[in-house]
Design an enzyme around this catalytic site. Structure first.
Site, short mmCIF file in Angstrom:
data_model
loop_
_atom_site.label_atom_id
_atom_site.label_comp_id
_atom_site.label_asym_id
_atom_site.label_seq_id
_atom_site.Cartn_x
_atom_site.Cartn_y
_atom_site.Cartn_z
N LYS A 67 1.32 8.38 8.18
CA LYS A 67 1.87 7.03 8.06
C LYS A 67 1.56 6.30 9.36
O LYS A 67 2.20 6.58 10.39
CB LYS A 67 3.40 7.09 7.86
N GLU A 72 11.35 2.28 -4.09
CA GLU A 72 9.93 2.58 -4.29
C GLU A 72 9.53 2.37 -5.75
O GLU A 72 8.52 2.90 -6.20
CB GLU A 72 9.62 4.00 -3.83
C1 PEP Z 1 8.99 9.33 2.72
O1 PEP Z 1 9.95 9.91 3.23
O2 PEP Z 1 7.96 9.96 2.46
C2 PEP Z 1 9.01 7.88 2.48
C3 PEP Z 1 7.97 7.23 1.98
O3 PEP Z 1 10.18 7.23 2.77
P1 PEP Z 1 10.48 6.33 4.05
O4 PEP Z 1 9.43 5.26 4.11
O5 PEP Z 1 11.85 5.81 3.76
O6 PEP Z 1 10.40 7.24 5.23
MG MG Z 2 8.81 11.92 3.17
#
Ligand code: PEP
Ligand code: MG
Length: 402
Positions: free
Chosen positions: A314, A189
């Site tokens: 998400k 990230e």
């Molecule tokens: C998260 O856990 O908030 C994250 C962004 O990681 P991942 O996309 O690996 O779930």
């Molecule tokens: Mg997370």
């Protein structure tokens, strides 16, 4: 309408969908998680998704869809499984988001404007939560997945991210001084990676946060630490904590550091412990990511336990834009703070910046350097456009609801 295989930011393969509209072409690419929640929709390997797309394409090209719900209900008719394992969650969110962009383009609007008009809400600019130092499954020798900086008072998003970027660079210089192994290396990230201990990093982060009038956040991504039975395993710290000790440790670090945001402090099936923590601390955000996976049914369970006062959003965890909108609406209805989030393996697609503003989310979780600037910079452009149309309702107070 077409599909192609492209590269995600960590060099995994992903898919991109393109749709021609009467006004041009829109394009949507699909992010991938590394520390994925168990309850997320299931992805197909990219070549299988491409095969499936070519089999089903006619359903999406022949139909004259009126709106997003029509597209997304067709997705749910084609694949009736909750986790979309037949169609593939990646193909589903690719198609769904490409259609959202197509509807906006046909309407002559930017995606965030189109959503604001549909939702009949006033624009509110979210605050950034930026990943500064990282570990866990995102690489680096620290057990905790993410250490964030968060502004408390926000005049503008642009000002907040400039302040955070400055703090991120300062953090890099301090790591260089304190950690002899530090080489300005970044994780997936684009957060710094370090060999310092958890406590050393907390101290360093707290110092820089205080100097820059920022607060801190932490994503434990605790499902990645959980041994599936009794313990949270901190392999770099060479420690194991049972649930009670994990709770105590988190409460103690909230007492000792300016931490106002904690994401996934317990594993994804432990609604009760989230609830205990939420009841024992006040004025902080306790946020569910893997706990909810943007799934309204899991949010309902969380509500019944009063597990959290915040929820990660998400879109690729749930597979359609309609389900994402429903989740945000349900979270807001329960007075939860909403945090739109990128994924660890992402693309240059800036859709989540539009979704964060268009759905009226309180925060947006992003990286602060490298490939991660695409979404930040789009937020800056969106804010500028909104400010210039002077319809802005600045999100200037801290709204931590319980
Ligand atoms: C998260 O856990 O908030 C994250 C962004 O990681 P991942 O996309 O690996 O779930
Ligand atoms: Mg997370």
């Amino acid at each position: 309408m077409r599909i192609r295989e492209i590269l995600a930011t960590d060099s995994h393969k992903t898919i991109e969908i393109e749709i021609d509209t009467s006004k041009g072409t829109v394009r949507s690419s699909v992010p991938i998680g590394t520390s994925k929640g168990k309850y997320e929709v299931k992805y197909l390997p990219t070549q299988d998704a491409i095969f499936k797309f070519n089999q089903l394409k006619r359903h999406f090209t022949n139909d004259d869809f009126e709106n997003q719900e029509d597209v997304d209900s067709l997705i749910r008719i084609i694949d009736k499984s909750e986790d979309l394992h037949e169609l593939g969650g990646n193909l589903a969110i690719g198609i769904s988001s490409a259609f959202l962009k197509a509807f906006a383009q046909e309407a002559g609007m930017e995606v965030y404007e189109y959503l604001l008009a549909k939702q009949k809400i006033k624009p509110v600019i979210p605050r950034p939560i930026c990943n500064i130092i990282g570990g866990g499954k995102h690489a680096g020798r620290i057990d905790i997945q993410e250490f964030h900086f968060i502004p408390v008072h926000q005049r503008t998003f642009a000002e907040s991210v400039m302040k955070i970027a400055n703090a991120y660079r300062t953090e890099g210089k301090k790591l260089k001084k304190d950690d002899p192994t530090f080489t300005f290396a970044k994780n997936v990230e684009a957060a710094w990676t370090s060999n310092l201990t958890f406590e050393e990093i907390l101290n360093l982060m707290a110092k820089v946060a205080n100097e820059n009038l920022l607060k801190m956040g932490l994503d434990f991504a605790a499902s990645s630490l959980w041994d599936g039975n009794r313990y949270y395993v901190y392999r770099y710290a060479n420690d194991m904590l049972n649930t009670h000790d994990q709770l105590d440790m988190i409460k103690e670090l909230m007492r000792n550091y300016p931490v106002i945001y904690v994401e996934d402090p317990f594993h994804e099936d432990d609604f009760e412990s989230f609830s205990v923590l939420s009841h024992e601390v006040t004025g902080r955000l306790i946020c569910g990511d893997d706990l909810y996976t943007t799934n309204i049914k899991r949010l309902d369970v969380g509500k019944s336990y009063a597990s959290t006062n915040a929820a990660i959003v998400k879109p690729n965890q749930v597979g359609t834009i309609t389900d994402t909108i429903k989740f945000v609406e349900a979270a807001k209805h329960s007075k939860m703070i909403t945090v739109m989030s990128h994924r660890s393996s992402d693309t240059e697609d800036t859709l989540i910046s539009h979704l964060a503003v268009g759905l009226g989310c309180d925060y947006i979780k992003l990286g602060i350097s490298g490939d991660r600037t695409a979404k930040i910079n789009e937020m800056i452009r969106i804010e500028e456009k909104i400010l210039s149309s002077s319809r802005l309702n600045l999100n200037s107070e801290i709204r931590i609801r319980r």
